[in-house]
Design an enzyme around this catalytic site. Structure first.
Site, mmCIF file in Angstrom:
data_model
loop_
_atom_site.group_PDB
_atom_site.id
_atom_site.type_symbol
_atom_site.label_atom_id
_atom_site.label_comp_id
_atom_site.label_asym_id
_atom_site.label_seq_id
_atom_site.Cartn_x
_atom_site.Cartn_y
_atom_site.Cartn_z
ATOM 1 N N LYS A 16 1.272 -1.454 0.203
ATOM 2 C CA LYS A 16 0.199 -0.225 0.276
ATOM 3 C C LYS A 16 1.028 1.363 -0.270
ATOM 4 C CE LYS A 16 -2.119 -1.214 3.803
ATOM 5 N NZ LYS A 16 -1.152 -2.526 4.216
ATOM 6 N N ARG A 91 -9.969 0.831 8.985
ATOM 7 C CA ARG A 91 -8.947 -0.771 9.579
ATOM 8 C C ARG A 91 -9.966 -0.998 10.179
ATOM 9 N NH1 ARG A 91 -3.802 0.222 8.717
ATOM 10 N NH2 ARG A 91 -2.474 -1.001 9.532
ATOM 11 N N ARG A 130 11.788 -5.732 4.304
ATOM 12 C CA ARG A 130 12.199 -4.758 4.143
ATOM 13 C C ARG A 130 12.737 -3.737 5.094
ATOM 14 N NH1 ARG A 130 5.966 -2.104 5.126
ATOM 15 N NH2 ARG A 130 6.187 -2.330 7.551
ATOM 16 N N ARG A 163 11.639 -1.437 10.818
ATOM 17 C CA ARG A 163 11.115 -1.144 11.400
ATOM 18 C C ARG A 163 9.842 -1.721 12.825
ATOM 19 N NH1 ARG A 163 5.190 0.739 7.704
ATOM 20 N NH2 ARG A 163 4.381 -1.014 9.390
ATOM 21 N N ARG A 174 0.455 -8.856 13.703
ATOM 22 C CA ARG A 174 -0.944 -7.955 12.376
ATOM 23 C C ARG A 174 -1.481 -8.634 11.330
ATOM 24 N NH1 ARG A 174 4.649 -5.308 10.431
ATOM 25 N NH2 ARG A 174 3.293 -3.806 8.920
HETATM 26 P P1 AP5 Z 1 4.721 -1.721 1.635
HETATM 27 O O1 AP5 Z 1 4.657 -0.940 0.619
HETATM 28 O O2 AP5 Z 1 5.555 -1.344 2.925
HETATM 29 O O3 AP5 Z 1 3.717 -2.218 2.399
HETATM 30 P P2 AP5 Z 1 2.677 -1.743 3.392
HETATM 31 O O4 AP5 Z 1 1.201 -2.267 2.867
HETATM 32 O O5 AP5 Z 1 2.200 -0.449 2.916
HETATM 33 O O6 AP5 Z 1 2.507 -2.114 4.230
HETATM 34 P P3 AP5 Z 1 2.599 -1.619 6.070
HETATM 35 O O7 AP5 Z 1 3.558 -2.470 6.961
HETATM 36 O O8 AP5 Z 1 3.209 -0.462 6.034
HETATM 37 O O9 AP5 Z 1 0.981 -1.904 6.209
HETATM 38 P P4 AP5 Z 1 0.388 -1.661 7.526
HETATM 39 O O10 AP5 Z 1 -0.896 -1.319 7.495
HETATM 40 O O11 AP5 Z 1 0.757 -2.395 8.495
HETATM 41 O O12 AP5 Z 1 1.583 -0.707 8.303
HETATM 42 P P5 AP5 Z 1 0.867 1.127 8.851
HETATM 43 O O13 AP5 Z 1 1.916 1.613 7.963
HETATM 44 O O14 AP5 Z 1 -0.390 1.576 7.980
HETATM 45 O O15 AP5 Z 1 5.627 -3.254 0.908
HETATM 46 C C1 AP5 Z 1 6.539 -3.933 2.217
HETATM 47 C C2 AP5 Z 1 7.476 -4.320 1.424
HETATM 48 O O16 AP5 Z 1 7.390 -5.533 0.409
HETATM 49 C C3 AP5 Z 1 8.716 -3.820 1.192
HETATM 50 O O17 AP5 Z 1 9.682 -4.079 1.262
HETATM 51 C C4 AP5 Z 1 8.547 -3.435 -0.052
HETATM 52 O O18 AP5 Z 1 9.375 -2.466 -1.121
HETATM 53 C C5 AP5 Z 1 7.896 -4.685 -0.676
HETATM 54 N N1 AP5 Z 1 7.034 -4.359 -1.703
HETATM 55 C C6 AP5 Z 1 5.625 -3.511 -2.349
HETATM 56 N N2 AP5 Z 1 5.633 -4.344 -3.511
HETATM 57 C C7 AP5 Z 1 5.301 -5.296 -3.673
HETATM 58 C C8 AP5 Z 1 5.484 -6.213 -4.830
HETATM 59 N N3 AP5 Z 1 4.637 -5.836 -6.070
HETATM 60 N N4 AP5 Z 1 6.391 -7.264 -5.388
HETATM 61 C C9 AP5 Z 1 7.556 -7.738 -4.014
HETATM 62 N N5 AP5 Z 1 7.917 -6.419 -3.092
HETATM 63 C C10 AP5 Z 1 6.997 -5.573 -3.139
HETATM 64 O O19 AP5 Z 1 0.380 0.972 10.013
HETATM 65 C C11 AP5 Z 1 1.285 0.592 11.369
HETATM 66 C C12 AP5 Z 1 0.634 0.064 12.467
HETATM 67 O O20 AP5 Z 1 -0.483 2.002 12.991
HETATM 68 C C13 AP5 Z 1 -0.758 -0.623 12.687
HETATM 69 O O21 AP5 Z 1 -0.242 -1.725 12.752
HETATM 70 C C14 AP5 Z 1 -1.410 0.765 13.480
HETATM 71 O O22 AP5 Z 1 -0.196 0.022 15.115
HETATM 72 C C15 AP5 Z 1 -1.200 1.769 14.052
HETATM 73 N N6 AP5 Z 1 -2.700 2.316 12.654
HETATM 74 C C16 AP5 Z 1 -2.501 2.620 11.363
HETATM 75 N N7 AP5 Z 1 -3.426 2.883 10.744
HETATM 76 C C17 AP5 Z 1 -4.281 2.860 11.846
HETATM 77 C C18 AP5 Z 1 -5.740 3.066 12.021
HETATM 78 N N8 AP5 Z 1 -6.915 3.734 10.828
HETATM 79 N N9 AP5 Z 1 -6.154 2.187 12.682
HETATM 80 C C19 AP5 Z 1 -5.780 2.431 14.422
HETATM 81 N N10 AP5 Z 1 -3.988 2.376 14.089
HETATM 82 C C20 AP5 Z 1 -3.348 2.672 13.125
#
Ligand code: AP5
Length: 215
Positions: A16, A91, A130, A163, A174
């Site tokens: 994402k 979420r 990552r 991270r 997660r």
């Molecule tokens: P990446 O693009 O980083 O993946 P992502 O989907 O953004 O993963 P996140 O871990 O950031 O998502 P998340 O929803 O768990 O975390 P968030 O930061 O929102 O890609 C991942 C890896 O794969 C990278 O190394 C990349 O290079 C590689 N890659 C990408 N595309 C690829 C492809 N096509 N092929 C191969 N490799 C690829 O949230 C973190 C925390 O914040 C949550 O756990 C929670 O505690 C809190 N939080 C966030 N939002 C909320 C909310 N709305 N409510 C409550 N808590 C929240």
């Protein structure tokens, strides 16, 4: 002009964040990534960030009141822009109800939800490999998108970091939370005819092309 509202949804590590910046640039949308905004608060050691960190480190949701504060102020600051792209929000169904309420207040509605579909087996490999630049936040993958020099950011030349929530135990938590609380939103939006389903197991460029072709 009414702002378009797009949501990016998918399991942790679906790509994402990788896609969000490009889509927002291409469409000239305001990007609201709750994960990035929360991490920014953690780094700046704000009161909100310190509370959020204790949840994020365990892979749990941050309390909805804190997330609501961040979202609302970002919408208010950007009213009138051509569109918004939400990454990481809503979420679960209660966050979706909150989003509906906020959008109604501004006479807005969700247009489309981009669902990046990636199976659990691929997620673990993606997240354990990552690395992120602590300065510019660029995201790397040590196999699929490695930095040019060993563990250094290509642009800032500072050492890349892992991270705190990319530890195997936290990743499992997660993922479990995603299946229990977030995935039901996909079915919800599917019923409303708003889902654009994307095969996230293609290369980042192919994933981007699928998305751009559909919005
Ligand atoms: P990446 O693009 O980083 O993946 P992502 O989907 O953004 O993963 P996140 O871990 O950031 O998502 P998340 O929803 O768990 O975390 P968030 O930061 O929102 O890609 C991942 C890896 O794969 C990278 O190394 C990349 O290079 C590689 N890659 C990408 N595309 C690829 C492809 N096509 N092929 C191969 N490799 C690829 O949230 C973190 C925390 O914040 C949550 O756990 C929670 O505690 C809190 N939080 C966030 N939002 C909320 C909310 N709305 N409510 C409550 N808590 C929240």
């Amino acid at each position: 002009m009414t702002s378009k509202i797009y949501i990016l949804i998918g399991p942790p590590g679906a790509g994402k964040g990788t896609q969000a910046k490009n889509i927002a640039n291409t469409k000239d949308f305001v990007l609201i990534s709750t994960g990035d905004l929360l991490r920014e608060n953690v780094e700046k050691r704000t009161e909100l960030g310190q509370i959020a960190k204790s949840y994020m480190d365990k892979g749990e949701f941050v309390p909805i009141e804190l997330v609501a504060r961040i979202i609302k102020s970002n919408i208010e600051q950007n009213l009138g822009k051509s569109g918004f792209l939400f990454d990481g929000f809503p979420r679960d169904l209660s966050q979706n109800a909150l989003l509906d309420e906020m959008l109604k207040e501004f006479n807005l509605d969700v247009d489309k939800v981009i669902y990046i579909d990636v199976k659990d087996e691929a997620i673990l490999e993606r997240l354990t490999n990552r690395r992120v630049c602590p300065k510019c936040k660029k995201v790397y993958h040590m196999k699929f998108n490695p930095p040019k020099k060993d563990e250094l950011c290509d642009d800032c030349e500072v050492p890349l970091i892992t991270r705190d929530d990319d530890k195997p135990d936290v990743i499992k938590n997660r993922l479990a939370t995603y299946h229990k609380s977030t995935h039901p939103l996909v079915e919800h939006f599917e019923k409303g005819g708003k889902i654009i389903r994307i095969n996230g197991e293609k290369s980042p460029k192919e994933v981007e092309n699928q998305i751009i072709a559909n919005i």
